[in-house]
Write a protein that holds these residues in place. Sequence first.
Motif, mmCIF file in Angstrom:
data_model
loop_
_atom_site.group_PDB
_atom_site.id
_atom_site.type_symbol
_atom_site.label_atom_id
_atom_site.label_comp_id
_atom_site.label_asym_id
_atom_site.label_seq_id
_atom_site.Cartn_x
_atom_site.Cartn_y
_atom_site.Cartn_z
ATOM 1 N N PHE A 6 -17.285 -26.708 13.748
ATOM 2 C CA PHE A 6 -18.564 -26.028 13.551
ATOM 3 C C PHE A 6 -19.421 -26.260 14.792
ATOM 4 N N HIS A 8 -23.118 -25.750 16.224
ATOM 5 C CA HIS A 8 -24.521 -25.521 15.901
ATOM 6 C C HIS A 8 -25.235 -25.144 17.205
ATOM 7 N N ALA A 120 -23.498 -21.765 7.115
ATOM 8 C CA ALA A 120 -22.614 -22.763 7.725
ATOM 9 C C ALA A 120 -22.478 -23.999 6.830
ATOM 10 N N ARG A 121 -23.568 -24.430 6.230
ATOM 11 C CA ARG A 121 -23.502 -25.574 5.306
ATOM 12 C C ARG A 121 -22.569 -25.262 4.132
ATOM 13 N N GLN A 123 -20.087 -23.120 4.172
ATOM 14 C CA GLN A 123 -18.720 -23.079 4.684
ATOM 15 C C GLN A 123 -18.171 -24.500 4.868
ATOM 16 N N TRP A 124 -18.977 -25.395 5.417
ATOM 17 C CA TRP A 124 -18.567 -26.791 5.602
ATOM 18 C C TRP A 124 -18.166 -27.392 4.250
ATOM 19 N N LYS A 125 -19.031 -27.226 3.267
ATOM 20 C CA LYS A 125 -18.785 -27.793 1.937
ATOM 21 C C LYS A 125 -17.512 -27.216 1.327
ATOM 22 N N THR A 128 -14.293 -28.404 3.480
ATOM 23 C CA THR A 128 -13.956 -29.828 3.356
ATOM 24 C C THR A 128 -13.553 -30.179 1.930
ATOM 25 N N ALA A 134 -12.580 -31.080 9.348
ATOM 26 C CA ALA A 134 -13.694 -30.369 9.971
ATOM 27 C C ALA A 134 -14.456 -31.297 10.911
ATOM 28 N N TYR A 136 -18.229 -31.308 13.207
ATOM 29 C CA TYR A 136 -19.533 -30.669 13.417
ATOM 30 C C TYR A 136 -20.028 -31.056 14.801
ATOM 31 N N GLU A 149 -17.436 -35.778 11.289
ATOM 32 C CA GLU A 149 -16.032 -35.400 11.132
ATOM 33 C C GLU A 149 -15.619 -35.767 9.720
ATOM 34 N N LYS A 150 -14.877 -34.881 9.117
ATOM 35 C CA LYS A 150 -14.438 -35.110 7.745
ATOM 36 C C LYS A 150 -13.017 -34.671 7.574
#
Length: 150
Positions: A6, A8, A120-121, A123-125, A128, A134, A136, A149-150
């Motif tokens: 991601f 930003h 984007a938040r 999509q991240w959720k 992951t 993922a 960031y 990082e996750k």
Amino acid sequence: MGAAFFYHLTDSPLEATLPMLIGKARGAGWRVLVRGQDAALLKRLDDVLWQGPEDQFQPHGLAGGPHDADQPVLLGDGPIDGFGCVMSVGGAAVAADEVQTLERTCILFDGHDEVALETARGQWKALTEAGCTAQYWAQEGGRWTKKAEK
């Protein structure tokens, strides 16, 4: 299995960041799909890629032409077949199974746009929670810094 990165965007606009990331992806040998849903945005990015410095030119095309399958970089909203990297712009969706199939997924979003941040938040959720790796990345003083990082 690939990973979702991601980006930003706060210091540099999409028009400056996208060509740099395409260059890195092409340098890794990946065919790139720049996925967007807004035809005007994709046309603007096509123009940016044509106008860039000659020594950094990336051969590319807008989806819908007769040579789509031959383009090393294709701007469109299609499937990932034949691509090693997808770069999502303008909030275009990327599914977890796509991330896991690709070498790399890049999600670029405008840090000054609240709707883009929320997208984007989400999509991240979603990615992951589906088990995707993922990272960031945020801009600090003109440099990219990995923040999570996750």
